[in-house]
Design a protein around this motif. Structure first.
Motif, PDB file in Angstrom:
ATOM      1  N   ALA A  66     -71.957  28.858  45.400  1.00 47.49           N
ATOM      2  CA  ALA A  66     -72.728  30.072  45.642  1.00 47.49           C
ATOM      3  C   ALA A  66     -71.868  31.248  46.053  1.00 47.49           C
ATOM      4  CB  ALA A  66     -73.797  29.801  46.711  1.00 47.49           C
ATOM      5  N   VAL A  67     -70.788  31.477  45.331  1.00 48.49           N
ATOM      6  CA  VAL A  67     -70.041  32.723  45.518  1.00 48.49           C
ATOM      7  C   VAL A  67     -70.295  33.598  44.305  1.00 48.49           C
ATOM      8  CG1 VAL A  67     -68.260  31.698  46.963  1.00 48.49           C
ATOM      9  CG2 VAL A  67     -67.925  31.767  44.494  1.00 48.49           C
ATOM     10  N   SER A  68     -70.176  34.911  44.508  1.00 52.76           N
ATOM     11  CA  SER A  68     -70.564  35.826  43.452  1.00 52.76           C
ATOM     12  C   SER A  68     -69.670  37.047  43.453  1.00 52.76           C
ATOM     13  CB  SER A  68     -72.023  36.252  43.661  1.00 52.76           C
ATOM     14  OG  SER A  68     -72.426  37.166  42.681  1.00 52.76           O
ATOM     15  N   PRO A  69     -69.395  37.635  42.277  1.00 49.22           N
ATOM     16  CA  PRO A  69     -68.618  38.873  42.231  1.00 49.22           C
ATOM     17  C   PRO A  69     -69.203  39.934  43.146  1.00 49.22           C
ATOM     18  CG  PRO A  69     -68.905  38.000  40.019  1.00 49.22           C
ATOM     19  CD  PRO A  69     -69.752  37.151  40.928  1.00 49.22           C
ATOM     20  N   GLY A  70     -68.313  40.654  43.829  1.00 50.04           N
ATOM     21  CA  GLY A  70     -68.743  41.660  44.787  1.00 50.04           C
ATOM     22  C   GLY A  70     -68.639  41.189  46.222  1.00 50.04           C
ATOM     23  N   GLU A  71     -68.699  39.871  46.432  1.00 50.37           N
ATOM     24  CA  GLU A  71     -68.560  39.327  47.782  1.00 50.37           C
ATOM     25  C   GLU A  71     -67.119  39.448  48.260  1.00 50.37           C
ATOM     26  OE1 GLU A  71     -71.421  35.751  49.022  1.00 50.37           O
ATOM     27  OE2 GLU A  71     -70.318  35.341  47.180  1.00 50.37           O
ATOM     28  N   THR A  72     -66.970  39.559  49.562  1.00 44.92           N
ATOM     29  CA  THR A  72     -65.646  39.484  50.166  1.00 44.92           C
ATOM     30  C   THR A  72     -65.407  38.038  50.570  1.00 44.92           C
ATOM     31  OG1 THR A  72     -65.761  41.742  50.978  1.00 44.92           O
ATOM     32  CG2 THR A  72     -64.151  40.306  52.026  1.00 44.92           C
ATOM     33  N   LEU A  73     -64.274  37.492  50.120  1.00 46.11           N
ATOM     34  CA  LEU A  73     -63.934  36.105  50.423  1.00 46.11           C
ATOM     35  C   LEU A  73     -62.709  36.057  51.318  1.00 46.11           C
ATOM     36  CD1 LEU A  73     -64.302  34.427  46.903  1.00 46.11           C
ATOM     37  CD2 LEU A  73     -66.022  34.619  48.702  1.00 46.11           C
ATOM     38  N   ARG A  74     -62.752  35.170  52.276  1.00 50.16           N
ATOM     39  CA  ARG A  74     -61.574  34.878  53.108  1.00 50.16           C
ATOM     40  C   ARG A  74     -61.109  33.478  52.704  1.00 50.16           C
ATOM     41  NH1 ARG A  74     -63.182  35.750  58.772  1.00 50.16           N
ATOM     42  NH2 ARG A  74     -62.843  37.959  58.300  1.00 50.16           N
ATOM     43  N   LEU A  75     -59.998  33.434  51.991  1.00 56.47           N
ATOM     44  CA  LEU A  75     -59.500  32.179  51.437  1.00 56.47           C
ATOM     45  C   LEU A  75     -58.327  31.661  52.240  1.00 56.47           C
ATOM     46  CD1 LEU A  75     -59.448  33.172  47.647  1.00 56.47           C
ATOM     47  CD2 LEU A  75     -61.346  32.208  48.958  1.00 56.47           C
ATOM     48  N   ARG A  76     -58.271  30.353  52.382  1.00 58.33           N
ATOM     49  CA  ARG A  76     -57.144  29.692  53.023  1.00 58.33           C
ATOM     50  C   ARG A  76     -56.599  28.682  52.030  1.00 58.33           C
ATOM     51  NH1 ARG A  76     -56.273  25.441  56.895  1.00 58.33           N
ATOM     52  NH2 ARG A  76     -54.657  26.020  58.399  1.00 58.33           N
ATOM     53  N   GLY A  77     -55.306  28.781  51.700  1.00 56.45           N
ATOM     54  CA  GLY A  77     -54.774  27.878  50.700  1.00 56.45           C
ATOM     55  C   GLY A  77     -53.268  27.977  50.560  1.00 56.45           C
ATOM     56  N   ARG A  78     -52.760  27.355  49.495  1.00 54.62           N
ATOM     57  CA  ARG A  78     -51.321  27.342  49.234  1.00 54.62           C
ATOM     58  C   ARG A  78     -51.060  27.882  47.829  1.00 54.62           C
ATOM     59  NH1 ARG A  78     -51.997  22.352  52.134  1.00 54.62           N
ATOM     60  NH2 ARG A  78     -50.588  22.191  53.931  1.00 54.62           N
ATOM     61  N   TRP A  79     -49.971  28.620  47.691  1.00 54.13           N
ATOM     62  CA  TRP A  79     -49.580  29.134  46.386  1.00 54.13           C
ATOM     63  C   TRP A  79     -48.960  28.019  45.554  1.00 54.13           C
ATOM     64  CZ3 TRP A  79     -51.496  33.499  44.843  1.00 54.13           C
ATOM     65  CH2 TRP A  79     -51.792  34.511  45.770  1.00 54.13           C
ATOM     66  N   VAL A  80     -49.338  27.959  44.287  1.00 50.88           N
ATOM     67  CA  VAL A  80     -48.737  27.008  43.358  1.00 50.88           C
ATOM     68  C   VAL A  80     -48.401  27.739  42.062  1.00 50.88           C
ATOM     69  CG1 VAL A  80     -49.961  25.007  44.279  1.00 50.88           C
ATOM     70  CG2 VAL A  80     -50.993  26.312  42.425  1.00 50.88           C
ATOM     71  N   ASP A  81     -47.436  27.216  41.332  1.00 47.52           N
ATOM     72  CA  ASP A  81     -47.076  27.752  40.028  1.00 47.52           C
ATOM     73  C   ASP A  81     -47.587  26.798  38.958  1.00 47.52           C
ATOM     74  OD1 ASP A  81     -45.686  30.202  40.507  1.00 47.52           O
ATOM     75  OD2 ASP A  81     -44.088  29.016  41.441  1.00 47.52           O
ATOM     76  N   ASP A  82     -48.672  27.198  38.308  1.00 42.59           N
ATOM     77  CA  ASP A  82     -49.236  26.387  37.236  1.00 42.59           C
ATOM     78  C   ASP A  82     -48.449  26.629  35.951  1.00 42.59           C
ATOM     79  OD1 ASP A  82     -51.311  26.094  34.841  1.00 42.59           O
ATOM     80  OD2 ASP A  82     -52.044  24.857  36.492  1.00 42.59           O
ATOM     81  N   LYS A  83     -48.119  25.554  35.235  1.00 40.64           N
ATOM     82  CA  LYS A  83     -47.306  25.673  34.022  1.00 40.64           C
ATOM     83  C   LYS A  83     -47.987  26.533  32.963  1.00 40.64           C
ATOM     84  CE  LYS A  83     -44.827  21.288  34.582  1.00 40.64           C
ATOM     85  NZ  LYS A  83     -44.576  19.934  34.016  1.00 40.64           N
ATOM     86  N   ARG A  84     -49.326  26.478  32.915  1.00 33.26           N
ATOM     87  CA  ARG A  84     -50.053  27.244  31.886  1.00 33.26           C
ATOM     88  C   ARG A  84     -50.492  28.612  32.368  1.00 33.26           C
ATOM     89  NH1 ARG A  84     -54.957  24.291  29.236  1.00 33.26           N
ATOM     90  NH2 ARG A  84     -54.973  26.280  28.090  1.00 33.26           N
ATOM     91  N   PHE A  85     -50.953  28.665  33.645  1.00 33.27           N
ATOM     92  CA  PHE A  85     -51.617  29.883  34.094  1.00 33.27           C
ATOM     93  C   PHE A  85     -50.822  30.678  35.131  1.00 33.27           C
ATOM     94  CE2 PHE A  85     -54.963  26.807  32.903  1.00 33.27           C
ATOM     95  CZ  PHE A  85     -55.456  27.483  31.792  1.00 33.27           C
TER      96      PHE A  85
END
Length: 470
Positions: free
Chosen positions: A71-90
């Motif tokens: 239930a997230v939607s464009p326009g919302e402000t999100l506070r994300l917690r995570g780790r950076w990764v380098d995806d081979k494709r993206f």
């Protein structure tokens, strides 16, 4: 074979094997990122997994993030917690481990959020009208003074009720997700929990968080136990002891046991719970009703396994004891001679007895090691019945066993699931007592591979006029 030189120096810094290398997500530090959800690139409605683009202040390009969110939607402000990764494709992306949704603050963000279709009754047109009417106060009006929405052109009683219901549901989802993540549950697990329990998720978990171990894939007893501890459930509580007993029996079921003796249950549960066995024994009778188990003297079953076992007995007895018309064979010796001639074989006394018994009796078990003549008995019996115009079905527990049966008999065989028309979408068999199989004889090979539940499903689908050979 290549050998090393006698004095080859050892590698100074040997590289670990690939499976020993730490994952990139274990090396990267956890970071917090906050911004406006610009768009959702991909979303799987089944598990909540999505790929999104987040517009972050002081960055020219939006960042890409991936994770399980509900239930997230464009326009919302999100506070994300995570780790950076380098995806081979993206390329570079943030792998989210937890998140929090914040209501948009800008007029543009509010319009985008409401126009995304997340709130039933509000699309792009009504989002624009609402923002033009209430500006940055729009979301507060929807939440606290929804009656004012009637001032907007096109919003009547029916649409207003639709908007209010959707808004409350959205708030409920967000509060549940915040609560679950605050208790160490990952977004992916939180999504599964909400999809399983809906708006009752918090009430269910507060009453008995151990139900997660039974109902949610990927959450084992230890995980549910950790959540229970965070919710303040005591280590020696009755609900925890009941959960430990149920878990012990489920583990045993996975190993092929239909029941455990009482002493085994108490010993195993005490080890799982890290409590004295005497303490578990003292409370066993008290917690038994909450364990969803059945007791037969000193044998303890999970309820569904007890039902399967006892019903199998009743169904086999009913099948065996229901009389049917005998197959009209005037001379068994002649029928057996015909089979010997057809297959160019000589049947032993035991094989002849097995064939006659398979025709005369309702339920038979043929047993013996490889090369003892079981297939010869079945082929001869089927040939005789075929000649008399009787029908039969051949089945085995696995596809490979069914193929072997086909090769040995020269006749079509199916898996038991296929024979019983298992419907994966409904998770049930379409053949059962109300819609039984229609045949004169059923032969099931490799019965030692059958578990009690599949046997129960099979016996339910066999009508009383059918013979059964295992």
């Amino acid at each position: 074979m290549m050998s090393m030189p006698p004095h080859a120096p050892k590698e100074e810094f040997p590289m670990p094997a690939d499976d020993k290398l730490p994952k990139q997500t274990d090396i990267e530090p956890v970071v917090n990122v906050e911004g406006e959800l610009e768009r959702i690139v991909f979303e799987n409605p089944e598990n909540g997994f999505l790929v999104g683009r987040l517009r972050v202040e002081e960055q020219l390009e939006p960042i890409t993030f991936v994770g399980s969110m509900l239930a997230v939607s464009p326009g919302e402000t999100l506070r994300l917690r995570g780790r950076w990764v380098d995806d081979k494709r993206f390329g570079k992306q943030l792998q989210v481990v937890s998140f929090e949704t914040l209501q948009p603050e800008t007029v543009q963000g509010i319009e985008k959020y409401l126009g995304s279709g997340l709130i039933a009754g509000i699309g792009p047109t009504y989002a624009k009208r609402l923002v033009e009417k209430f500006g940055r106060d729009t979301l507060r009006v929807i939440s606290e003074e929804p009656h004012k929405l009637r001032r907007v052109e096109g919003i009547g009683k029916k649409r207003l009720a639709q908007i209010q219901e959707a808004w409350e549901s959205q708030k409920s989802i967000q509060s549940i997700m915040v609560f679950l993540q605050g208790h160490g549950i990952t977004p992916a697990q939180a999504t599964k929990i909400y999809r399983r329990y809906g708006d009752n998720a918090l009430a269910v978990l507060r009453a008995n968080p151990y139900c997660l171990a039974e109902d949610i894939a990927g959450i084992a007893f230890r995980g549910a136990d950790a959540i229970a501890a965070k919710l303040g459930i005591a280590r020696d509580s009755e609900v925890r002891i009941a959960a430990g007993i149920s878990y012990q029996l489920r583990q045993a079921a996975q190993e092929g046991h239909v029941f455990l003796k009482l002493g085994e249950v108490l010993e195993g549960a005490a080890a799982i719970l890290e409590l004295p066995e005497t303490y578990v024994r003292e409370r066993f009778e008290l917690v038994l009703p909450a364990c969803r188990v059945a007791r037969d003297e000193d044998r303890i079953y999970l309820e569904y396994l007890y039902k399967a076992e006892t019903e199998c007995v009743k169904l086999l007895q009913r099948l065996r004891d229901t009389p049917i018309e005998s197959i009209p064979i005037t001379s068994f010796p002649n029928a057996l001679k015909w089979a010997e001639k057809k297959f160019d074989i000589g049947l032993s006394v035991e094989q002849k007895q097995a064939i006659e018994q398979g025709i005369r009796q309702k339920v038979n078990i043929i047993t013996g090691g490889p090369g003892t003549g079981k297939t010869t008995v079945i082929n001869s019996l089927l040939a005789i019945l075929e000649r008399k115009g009787y029908s039969f079905l051949l089945a085995a527990p696995t596809g490979r066993a069914a193929k072997r049966m086909e090769a040995a008999t020269g006749r079509e065989a199916a898996t038991i699931h296929r024979m019983l028309d298992f419907n994966p979408h409904r998770g049930r068999f379409e053949r059962h007592a109300g819609n039984p199989l229609h045949t004169d004889l059923i032969v099931v090979d490799e019965v030692s591979m059958l578990d009690i539940q599949l046997m129960y499903q099979l016996l339910q689908a066999i009508p009383t006029f059918t013979r059964l050979i295992l």
